[in-house]
Scaffold this motif. Structure first.
Motif, PDB file in Angstrom:
ATOM      1  N   PHE A  34       0.849  -1.288  -0.054  1.00  8.82           N
ATOM      2  CA  PHE A  34       0.186   0.051  -0.208  1.00  8.82           C
ATOM      3  C   PHE A  34       0.644   1.343  -0.115  1.00  8.82           C
ATOM      4  N   PRO A  35       0.328   2.348  -0.576  1.00  9.58           N
ATOM      5  CA  PRO A  35       1.155   3.601  -0.573  1.00  9.58           C
ATOM      6  C   PRO A  35       1.284   4.149   0.658  1.00  9.58           C
ATOM      7  N   ALA A  36       2.566   4.964   0.729  1.00  8.78           N
ATOM      8  CA  ALA A  36       2.981   5.904   1.869  1.00  8.78           C
ATOM      9  C   ALA A  36       2.587   7.157   1.763  1.00  8.78           C
ATOM     10  N   THR A  37       2.289   7.834   2.796  1.00  8.63           N
ATOM     11  CA  THR A  37       2.068   9.312   2.809  1.00  8.63           C
ATOM     12  C   THR A  37       3.385  10.019   3.564  1.00  8.63           C
ATOM     13  N   VAL A  49      11.251  11.085  18.806  1.00  8.82           N
ATOM     14  CA  VAL A  49      10.406  10.578  17.869  1.00  8.82           C
ATOM     15  C   VAL A  49      10.137   8.979  18.209  1.00  8.82           C
ATOM     16  N   ARG A  50      10.869   8.379  18.472  1.00  5.76           N
ATOM     17  CA  ARG A  50      10.596   7.020  18.702  1.00  5.76           C
ATOM     18  C   ARG A  50       9.628   6.870  20.193  1.00  5.76           C
ATOM     19  N   GLN A  51      10.173   7.859  20.998  1.00  7.68           N
ATOM     20  CA  GLN A  51       9.396   7.931  22.404  1.00  7.68           C
ATOM     21  C   GLN A  51       7.979   8.292  22.140  1.00  7.68           C
ATOM     22  N   ALA A  52       7.591   8.948  21.090  1.00  8.24           N
ATOM     23  CA  ALA A  52       6.327   9.500  20.659  1.00  8.24           C
ATOM     24  C   ALA A  52       5.289   8.314  20.527  1.00  8.24           C
ATOM     25  N   LYS A  53       6.014   7.073  19.887  1.00 11.66           N
ATOM     26  CA  LYS A  53       5.141   6.011  19.605  1.00 11.66           C
ATOM     27  C   LYS A  53       3.909   6.103  18.944  1.00 11.66           C
ATOM     28  N   ALA A  54       4.264   6.888  17.621  1.00 10.07           N
ATOM     29  CA  ALA A  54       3.129   7.249  16.723  1.00 10.07           C
ATOM     30  C   ALA A  54       2.960   6.137  15.870  1.00 10.07           C
ATOM     31  N   LEU A  55       1.531   5.985  15.807  1.00 13.07           N
ATOM     32  CA  LEU A  55       1.156   4.789  14.806  1.00 13.07           C
ATOM     33  C   LEU A  55       1.566   4.904  13.344  1.00 13.07           C
ATOM     34  N   HIS A  56       1.935   3.900  12.652  1.00 10.45           N
ATOM     35  CA  HIS A  56       2.306   3.842  11.310  1.00 10.45           C
ATOM     36  C   HIS A  56       3.359   4.386  10.929  1.00 10.45           C
ATOM     37  N   LEU A  57       4.319   5.015  11.761  1.00  8.30           N
ATOM     38  CA  LEU A  57       5.394   5.761  11.189  1.00  8.30           C
ATOM     39  C   LEU A  57       6.332   4.820  10.977  1.00  8.30           C
ATOM     40  N   GLU A  58       6.916   5.047   9.559  1.00  8.75           N
ATOM     41  CA  GLU A  58       7.622   4.201   8.955  1.00  8.75           C
ATOM     42  C   GLU A  58       9.200   4.522   8.975  1.00  8.75           C
ATOM     43  N   SER A  59       9.634   5.900   8.745  1.00  5.80           N
ATOM     44  CA  SER A  59      10.961   6.467   8.994  1.00  5.80           C
ATOM     45  C   SER A  59      10.699   7.989   9.027  1.00  5.80           C
ATOM     46  N   ALA A  60      11.953   8.424   9.692  1.00  2.22           N
ATOM     47  CA  ALA A  60      12.172  10.030   9.988  1.00  2.22           C
ATOM     48  C   ALA A  60      13.460  10.302   9.458  1.00  2.22           C
ATOM     49  N   GLU A  61      13.602  11.234   8.390  1.00  3.33           N
ATOM     50  CA  GLU A  61      14.857  11.441   7.782  1.00  3.33           C
ATOM     51  C   GLU A  61      15.163  13.104   7.867  1.00  3.33           C
ATOM     52  N   ASP A  71      -1.881  -2.778   5.960  1.00  4.23           N
ATOM     53  CA  ASP A  71      -2.994  -3.700   5.400  1.00  4.23           C
ATOM     54  C   ASP A  71      -3.730  -2.756   4.883  1.00  4.23           C
ATOM     55  N   ARG A  72      -3.699  -1.387   4.666  1.00 12.71           N
ATOM     56  CA  ARG A  72      -4.634  -0.854   3.901  1.00 12.71           C
ATOM     57  C   ARG A  72      -3.954   0.757   3.577  1.00 12.71           C
ATOM     58  N   THR A  73      -4.540   1.585   2.838  1.00  8.51           N
ATOM     59  CA  THR A  73      -4.210   2.966   2.641  1.00  8.51           C
ATOM     60  C   THR A  73      -4.810   3.900   3.694  1.00  8.51           C
ATOM     61  N   LEU A  74      -3.694   4.404   4.371  1.00  4.97           N
ATOM     62  CA  LEU A  74      -3.986   5.476   5.444  1.00  4.97           C
ATOM     63  C   LEU A  74      -4.923   6.606   4.785  1.00  4.97           C
ATOM     64  N   THR A  75      -5.851   7.145   5.604  1.00  4.63           N
ATOM     65  CA  THR A  75      -6.234   8.296   5.441  1.00  4.63           C
ATOM     66  C   THR A  75      -5.664   9.474   5.858  1.00  4.63           C
ATOM     67  N   ALA A 124      -3.019   9.918   9.302  1.00  8.47           N
ATOM     68  CA  ALA A 124      -1.503  10.300   9.139  1.00  8.47           C
ATOM     69  C   ALA A 124      -1.414  11.625   9.788  1.00  8.47           C
ATOM     70  N   ASN A 125      -2.422  12.752   9.749  1.00  3.50           N
ATOM     71  CA  ASN A 125      -2.363  13.830  10.586  1.00  3.50           C
ATOM     72  C   ASN A 125      -2.277  13.493  11.981  1.00  3.50           C
ATOM     73  N   ALA A 126      -2.963  12.674  12.486  1.00  7.20           N
ATOM     74  CA  ALA A 126      -3.093  12.334  14.005  1.00  7.20           C
ATOM     75  C   ALA A 126      -1.651  11.932  14.324  1.00  7.20           C
ATOM     76  N   SER A 127      -1.056  10.886  13.773  1.00  5.43           N
ATOM     77  CA  SER A 127       0.173  10.509  13.968  1.00  5.43           C
ATOM     78  C   SER A 127       1.274  11.557  14.079  1.00  5.43           C
ATOM     79  N   HIS A 128       1.245  12.507  13.042  1.00  3.03           N
ATOM     80  CA  HIS A 128       2.029  13.479  12.726  1.00  3.03           C
ATOM     81  C   HIS A 128       2.081  14.591  14.006  1.00  3.03           C
ATOM     82  N   ASP A 129       0.621  14.772  14.377  1.00  6.72           N
ATOM     83  CA  ASP A 129       0.501  15.827  15.283  1.00  6.72           C
ATOM     84  C   ASP A 129       1.075  15.406  16.765  1.00  6.72           C
TER      85      ASP A 129
END
Length: 829
Positions: free
Chosen positions: A737-740, A761-773, A800-804, A808-813
């Protein structure tokens, strides 16, 4: 050892090709380093008969001749005056070169041309134009053409007329030091005879005529051995009335083909017999020898006096010591024993009587004298390796016979032979069962004896028959010829059996025992894997010294350094506590050889103490050094001036840790510089276990090592890395599935590192985070003091699906809030 095929064939009947002979020699253990085909000499030169000789119409000193070359008549213009019709002379045909002369850059090729208006189809030759000596052919030397014997046949190749027209092959053989018998043509022929079954044809020496006008040899010269431990045997013959002159063509050609310069017929014979038999000889001018108290010319074999002076044949004067052995008369040294003769007894054209020396000398004495005086000769080469002590008599007789046949004269009856302790053949016992046990063969006792007998290794007594067929045969006692100094024990004879039987015929048998293991095997395999990874990252391996100089050690507490109580030198007075000094030496060495772009690593042991009184500990480290250009120069100019920096070193180490399967290694920058680093960081696993250090070499220290570009160094604890490596590998399927992506630019204090950001960033334990560069760092005077602007790209993906957008915004915030709380980040639009 150089030898020609035709020379070998004089002693053994071998009819195979040069390639077949090379294969045979290789099977016998003689390495053929080179083969050179030698064609017949004097190409294009034939014997011609002069038919007519008329005056040239346009030149007073030229003649127009008609000659017969065996195929027909041809016209030749010639300027010589010493020939007449009916003479046989050498003729070189058009299209062929004259033999080259010393100093000529290119040979002179004969062509058809006109000489004063008259055509000439070849050239009649003088002796010097062909480079030969008329005396060696039994002809008179005179001005003009070389006039041949009347029985010469018109059309016969000139080389064939001389007896040297057969094509030949020169073999350059590598003889191992343990086989001095193969430093002779007869020794090599003996091996060929053994493997081919052909008989060995040794040269025969006629029995001298007992009737002689001269007194016996022992009345003509006395020989005294004052150092028999250095000269076990010395023989002397005396020859009278010889005529020293050029050697015959066959002898000169034989020596020149194997690389020896022809000198005169006497010296050439001694060299020829040395190559033939392996026994060096030397000829003295008999009349130069001083007499003893009884009035006889005397030879004394003694140690040199301390400071005694000696001028050798090569013109060099040497100051001798008591451990040098000399051949002397009662007044002076005449030769360095077994090495080189002296000018005071040299054989010259005026010599009429000679003393012929054939002796045996201790190898260690010759080797020591040759090395200390810097003299290497063909004779010393053979004596150093051990000559046959029972060969001097036969070699002396052979040389005397050849000298008398080539230089005339007569010989005093007998020979003076000082041989106080004759060497007897060695006896070695061989067990037949042991032969088959070691070789894995099933050879019968008769077959083993036959194979050894082919090499001249015969039973010392007849082997008794077994009492019964089932009884084991008696051991075989073999008599070892004195020329085989390498055969000393049973295994040596078994090796000879294997050579003669043929190694290719011995069956291959799997080992019966299991292969042993050692605890270090696994560690060695791990080291080899580390080497493979580091070389795959573009590094070259260096090998440093375990001992280093104390001043080169930096960054190590003084009590931890292990000093040597008795150092070999001032630059090897401590055991290395680090790999860094050795790597810096390698960088300096490369720079001095114009190699400025270097990337190195080294695996090695280091040695330290906890304090001055504690015991030494030993551990393994891996060191890395980078300097110069990151990439080689390219025609495109891309990154041409890019030099190695700290990011290259850090990235290389991180990739290395990935290969090891290490996770959680943190880099902690240190603010204070040291006497080794101007900037450096420590590496720890999980923030607790130290793994090593990396940094940039201090510029002051870099100047001491003549290093111009920045030098990046790292040293890692290899024992700790291997103890915590994780060789297991896990793999995830490619995402379906695509990333955002969400970007964030923020202001952070200068003290906040990239590692601190990632940890937050790791301590934030955000869902669906794949990488931080990190993709941008910006510093400017318009920013608040002590602040920097950094920009990160955050990638989110669900398996398992395409994120809405909302997910994505919730995890980023959540991540941004955590960065603001933990690091004091201020976000920019």
């Amino acid at each position: 050892m150089k030898v020609t095929l035709n020379w070998l064939r004089e002693y053994v009947g071998f009819d195979g090709s040069p390639g077949e002979l090379a294969e045979r020699l290789t099977q016998l253990g003689l390495e053929v380093e080179a083969m050179e085909s030698l064609g017949g000499d004097f190409p294009g030169v034939v014997v011609a008969e002069v038919l007519t000789r008329d005056k040239h119409p346009n030149a007073d000193k030229l003649s127009v001749c008609r000659v017969h070359d065996g195929q027909g008549e041809r016209q030749i213009v010639c300027g010589a005056q010493n020939f007449k019709p009916g003479d046989k002379v050498p003729l070189i045909l058009p299209g062929h070169p004259l033999p080259p002369r010393p100093g000529e850059s290119a040979p002179f090729v004969i062509k058809v041309g006109k000489i004063r208006g008259v055509e000439s189809h070849g050239m009649l030759c003088a002796a010097d134009e062909l480079g030969i000596h008329p005396e060696s052919l039994g002809l008179a030397r005179e001005e003009g053409l070389l006039i041949l014997q009347p029985e010469a046949t018109a059309g016969q190749p000139f080389a064939e007329y001389l007896g040297r027209g057969r094509p030949d092959t020169l073999f350059d053989l590598e003889v191992t030091p343990n086989r001095p018998d193969l430093n002779s043509v007869i020794g090599i022929a003996r091996e060929i005879a053994a493997v081919t079954g052909q008989p060995l044809r040794l040269p025969t020496v006629p029995t001298p005529d007992p009737a002689s006008d001269h007194p016996p040899a022992d009345h003509c010269v006395s020989v005294r051995l004052e150092a028999p431990e250095l000269c076990p045997r010395y023989t002397a013959r005396v020859l009278f009335g010889i005529r020293v002159g050029p050697s015959p063509d066959w002898l000169r050609t034989t020596l020149e083909r194997v690389g020896l310069r022809s000198i005169n017929n006497v010296v050439d014979v001694t060299n020829y017999v040395m190559l033939e038999t392996g026994q060096p000889l030397h000829a003295f001018d008999y009349r130069s020898l001083a007499p003893d108290a009884q009035g006889r010319p005397a030879i004394i074999v003694r140690r040199a006096s301390d400071g005694e002076s000696f001028t050798a044949l090569d013109g060099r004067t040497h100051t001798l010591a008591p451990d040098h052995l000399v051949i002397a008369d009662p007044t002076r040294p005449l030769a360095l024993a077994g090495i080189i003769g002296g000018q005071n007894s040299e054989v010259t054209d005026q010599t009429r009587d000679i003393l012929l020396e054939s002796a045996n000398f201790a190898p260690t004495s010759i080797r020591r004298t040759s090395k200390t005086l810097g003299i290497r000769t063909d004779a010393s080469y053979r004596f150093e390796r051990g000559a046959d002590p029972n060969q001097p008599g036969a070699a002396s007789a052979r040389a005397a016979h050849l000298i008398l046949s080539l230089a005339g004269g007569s010989m005093a009856p007998g020979v003076v032979d000082a041989y106080p302790s004759p060497v007897q053949p060695r006896l070695v016992t061989l067990r037949h069962a042991r032969v088959n046990q070691l070789l894995g063969t099933h050879l019968s006792p008769e077959e083993i004896e036959c194979l050894l007998a082919q090499l001249g290794l015969k039973a010392a007594h007849r082997r008794p028959r077994a009492v019964a067929e089932s009884a084991a045969p008696e051991p075989l006692t073999v008599s070892i010829p004195t020329y085989r100094v390498d055969l000393k024990r049973e295994t040596d004879l078994i090796e000879e059996v294997a050579r003669m039987y043929g190694v290719d015929r011995i069956p291959s048998v799997p080992p019966r025992q299991a292969q042993g293991t050692h605890p270090f095997d696994a560690r060695y395999d791990a080291f080899m894997e580390v080497r493979r990874w580091l070389t795959g990252l573009g590094l070259s391996e260096a090998q440093g010294q375990t001992l280093v100089a104390l001043p080169s050690i930096r960054g190590v507490p003084d009590p931890a350094i292990v000093r040597l109580a008795n150092p070999l030198s001032h630059d090897m007075d401590a055991l290395r506590p680090s790999l860094i000094p050795g790597l810096l030496d390698v960088l300096r060495h490369n720079l001095r050889h114009q190699n400025r772009d270097v990337a190195l690593f080294e695996l090695g042991r280091i040695f330290r103490r906890q304090d001055a009184s504690s015991r030494t500990t030993e551990s393994w480290s891996v060191g890395i050094a980078l300097t110069g250009a990151r990439h080689p120069a390219s025609w495109s100019g891309t990154d041409r001036d890019a030099r190695y920096d700290a990011h290259d070193l850090k990235g290389l180490i991180e990739t290395f840790f990935e290969h090891l399967g290490l996770r959680g290694a943190a880099f902690q920058r240190q603010d204070a510089s040291t006497d080794l680093f101007v900037e450096h960081a420590t590496i720890a696993l999980g923030g607790k276990l130290p793994l090593g250090t990396l940094g940039q070499l201090h510029p002051r220290l870099a100047r001491d090592y003549d290093l111009r570009d920045p030098v990046l160094l790292a040293e890692l604890d290899l024992d700790a890395l291997l103890a915590r490596r994780n060789p297991a590998r896990s793999f995830k399927a490619l995402p379906a599935f695509p990333a955002t992506r969400r970007d964030a630019a923020m202001l952070l204090p200068e003290s906040v590192t990239h590692d601190a950001v990632l940890q937050a960033v790791r301590q934030a334990k955000a869902l669906h985070l794949e990488s931080a560069e990190l993709f941008d760092v910006f510093r400017d005077e318009r920013l608040p003091a002590g602040q920097k602007s950094v920009a990160y790209a955050f990638t989110y993906r669900a398996p398992d699906r395409t994120l809405t957008d909302a997910e994505a915004n919730a995890s980023h915030d959540k991540i941004l809030a955590h960065l603001k709380d933990r690091l004091g980040a201020t976000f920019r639009a």
